[in-house]
Write an enzyme that holds these catalytic residues in place. Structure first.
Site, PDB file in Angstrom:
ATOM      1  N   SER A  96       0.324  -6.080  10.145  1.00  0.00           N
ATOM      2  CA  SER A  96       1.067  -5.342   9.755  1.00  0.00           C
ATOM      3  C   SER A  96       1.856  -5.518   9.120  1.00  0.00           C
ATOM      4  CB  SER A  96       0.688  -3.433   9.256  1.00  0.00           C
ATOM      5  OG  SER A  96       1.328  -2.828   8.815  1.00  0.00           O
ATOM      6  N   HIS A 110       4.000  -4.412   0.998  1.00  0.00           N
ATOM      7  CA  HIS A 110       2.936  -4.319   2.606  1.00  0.00           C
ATOM      8  C   HIS A 110       1.532  -5.038   2.387  1.00  0.00           C
ATOM      9  CE1 HIS A 110      -0.790  -1.463   3.717  1.00  0.00           C
ATOM     10  NE2 HIS A 110       0.483  -1.817   4.816  1.00  0.00           N
ATOM     11  N   ASN A 112      -1.517  -5.619   5.481  1.00  0.00           N
ATOM     12  CA  ASN A 112      -2.220  -4.623   5.873  1.00  0.00           C
ATOM     13  C   ASN A 112      -3.643  -5.650   6.861  1.00  0.00           C
ATOM     14  OD1 ASN A 112      -4.169  -2.509   8.008  1.00  0.00           O
ATOM     15  ND2 ASN A 112      -2.520  -2.760   9.498  1.00  0.00           N
ATOM     16  N   VAL A 113      -4.410  -6.606   7.976  1.00  0.00           N
ATOM     17  CA  VAL A 113      -5.072  -6.206   8.076  1.00  0.00           C
ATOM     18  C   VAL A 113      -5.219  -6.226   9.672  1.00  0.00           C
ATOM     19  CG1 VAL A 113      -5.482  -8.792   6.319  1.00  0.00           C
ATOM     20  CG2 VAL A 113      -4.725  -8.809   8.565  1.00  0.00           C
ATOM     21  N   ARG A 114      -6.994  -5.513   9.770  1.00  0.00           N
ATOM     22  CA  ARG A 114      -7.439  -5.214  11.042  1.00  0.00           C
ATOM     23  C   ARG A 114      -8.389  -4.926  11.293  1.00  0.00           C
ATOM     24  NH1 ARG A 114      -6.144  -1.565   7.248  1.00  0.00           N
ATOM     25  NH2 ARG A 114      -7.452   0.247   6.733  1.00  0.00           N
ATOM     26  N   HIS A 156      -1.887 -10.231  -9.257  1.00  0.00           N
ATOM     27  CA  HIS A 156      -3.067  -9.276  -9.667  1.00  0.00           C
ATOM     28  C   HIS A 156      -3.572 -10.881  -9.844  1.00  0.00           C
ATOM     29  CE1 HIS A 156      -3.107  -5.647  -9.097  1.00  0.00           C
ATOM     30  NE2 HIS A 156      -2.204  -5.003  -9.563  1.00  0.00           N
ATOM     31  N   GLY A 269      -1.497   8.148  19.653  1.00  0.00           N
ATOM     32  CA  GLY A 269      -0.594   7.229  21.415  1.00  0.00           C
ATOM     33  C   GLY A 269      -0.219   6.430  21.555  1.00  0.00           C
ATOM     34  N   ARG A 271       2.647   3.322  19.446  1.00  0.00           N
ATOM     35  CA  ARG A 271       4.430   3.161  20.465  1.00  0.00           C
ATOM     36  C   ARG A 271       4.831   3.572  18.838  1.00  0.00           C
ATOM     37  NH1 ARG A 271       7.556  -1.529  19.568  1.00  0.00           N
ATOM     38  NH2 ARG A 271       9.585  -0.559  21.847  1.00  0.00           N
TER      39      ARG A 271
END
Length: 313
Positions: A96, A110, A112-114, A156, A269, A271
Site C-alpha cells: 500500500s 494511492h 493498494n494491491v493485496r 484513466h 491489531g 501496527r
C-alpha cells in the site's frame, strides 16, 4: 479436516519487488529524498516493512508499505462486508502506498494491491476438503487539488490499458467501483477523480486473478510519474498551498471514517504507525469554508471531480 490454501509465495515475491521498484523510481523523481526503512512484527504472526520518505524536494511525505500478517480470529468489526468470516483464521499480504506531494499542482495518489485468505465452513461434499475463502483486491486512484484534463485522460487511459487484456468489461466496472468507494458519504462528494478499484476478486481463477493484480500494480508508475514530471515545477503561492492543506482534510476524513483497509488494520491489531502512514504531514480544517465562485478552487469540485468518461473508446 484438510484445508487447501493457494500458494502465496509468488504473491509475496511480486509485492516485495513492486515495493522496491516503486521506491527506487520515486527517489529518482524526487531527486533529494530517500526512503527510510522500518521493519516490524505482527503480534499474531508475520510482519512487514514500511518505507517512508519525508521532506523531499517533490514529496512532502511518501509511504510505501509491505505487510504479510495473520491471525486466529477475524474480529466482527473488520468484516463488515463479509460478516460470515468473523471469527475465522486469516492471512493477508499486500503493498500500500500514499504519496503527498509538496507542490499543490501535483496530485496526491494511492495504490493498494493485496491478497487475502480466510478459513471457511463451506465443505466440498465430494472431496471433504474445507476450501478457504481467498481473493485479490486493490487498485489506484488520484486526488488532485487543481484539475488538468490531460492528466486525467492519461491516468484513466493507463488504467484502462492495465486491465484490457483480461476483458473489456473490467475497466468500466472497476472505474465505477472506484467512484463508489472513494466517496465521502458524510459530505456527499468524491475524494478524487478515481481510477481502478476491485475487491473480493477471484473470478478468473488464481493464476489469472494474480496476473490482473500484477498488471494493475505495474501500471501505477506509468500512470502517475508523467503527471509528476509535468507538474512538479509549476510555480505556486500561499493561496494554492492553503487550498492543498484544506483538501487534505478530506483525505484524512475518508481514511479514518470509511476506508476498509484502515479500519481492518486498526481493528485486527495491526501496527498503528504503518496503518496511519497514509495521513498527510500537514492539514487544515476551516469551518464551512467556500471557494470563490468561478475560481480554480471552485472548479475542482463543481466540474473536475464530477464523474465522467475520461477515455473515449
Amino acid at each position: 479436516m484438510k484445508t487447501t490454501t493457494p500458494d502465496s509465495s509468488p504473491v509475496r515475491a511480486y509485492l516485495l519487488s513492486l515495493q522496491e521498484g516503486i521506491c527506487c523510481a520515486l527517489e529518482q523523481e524526487d531527486g533529494t529524498g530517500r526512503f527510510q526503512e522500518d521493519n516490524w512484527q505482527h503480534p499474531e504472526g508475520g510482519g512487514g516493512c514500511t518505507r517512508i520518505l519525508t521532506e523531499g524536494a517533490v514529496f512532502e511525505k511518501a509511504g510505501v508499505a509491505f505487510s504479510q500478517v495473520k491471525g486466529e480470529k477475524l474480529p466482527h468489526s473488520a468484516t463488515a462486508h463479509r460478516p460470515e468470516l468473523a471469527g475465522r483464521a486469516w492471512s493477508a499480504l499486500g503493498v500500500s502506498l500514499v504519496l503527498h506531494p509538496r507542490n499543490p499542482y501535483v496530485p496526491t495518489t494511492h495504490l493498494n494491491v493485496r491478497f487475502f485468505c480466510a478459513e471457511s465452513e463451506i465443505e466440498d461434499p465430494k472431496s471433504k476438503v474445507q476450501n478457504p475463502v481467498w481473493w485479490f483486491g486493490g487498485g489506484f486512484d488520484l486526488t488532485p487539488f487543481y484539475g488538468f484534463e490531460e492528466d486525467a485522460v492519461h491516468w484513466h487511459s493507463t488504467a484502462r490499458a492495465a486491465v484490457a487484456p483480461f476483458g473489456a468489461a473490467f475497466y468500466p466496472r472497476f472505474k465505477q467501483a472506484c467512484n463508489d468507494y472513494f466517496f465521502l458519504k458524510h459530505r456527499h462528494e468524491p475524494r478524487g477523480l478515481g481510477g481502478l478499484f476491485f475487491d473480493d476478486f477471484n473470478e478468473l481463477g488464481f493464476d489469472q486473478s494474480f496476473a490482473l493484480l500484477r498488471s494493475v500494480g505495474d501500471a501505477f508508475l506509468p500512470a502517475y510519474r508523467p503527471i509528476v514530471a509535468r507538474r512538479k515545477s509549476t510555480p505556486y503561492g500561499d493561496r494554492e498551498r492553503q487550498f492543498q492543506l484544506y483538501r487534505r482534510g478530506r483525505y484524512v476524513e475518508f481514511n479514518l471514517a470509511w476506508d476498509r483497509g484502515t479500519l481492518f488494520g486498526l481493528h485486527s491489531g495491526g501496527r498503528t504507525e504503518s496503518i496511519l502512514m497514509s495521513l498527510p504531514p500537514l492539514v487544515r480544517w476551516d469551518y464551512d469554508w467556500k471557494p470563490e465562485p468561478g475560481s480554480p478552487e471552485a472548479r475542482l469540485h463543481e466540474v473536475f471531480l464530477q464523474p465522467r468518461d475520461w477515455v473515449v473508446a
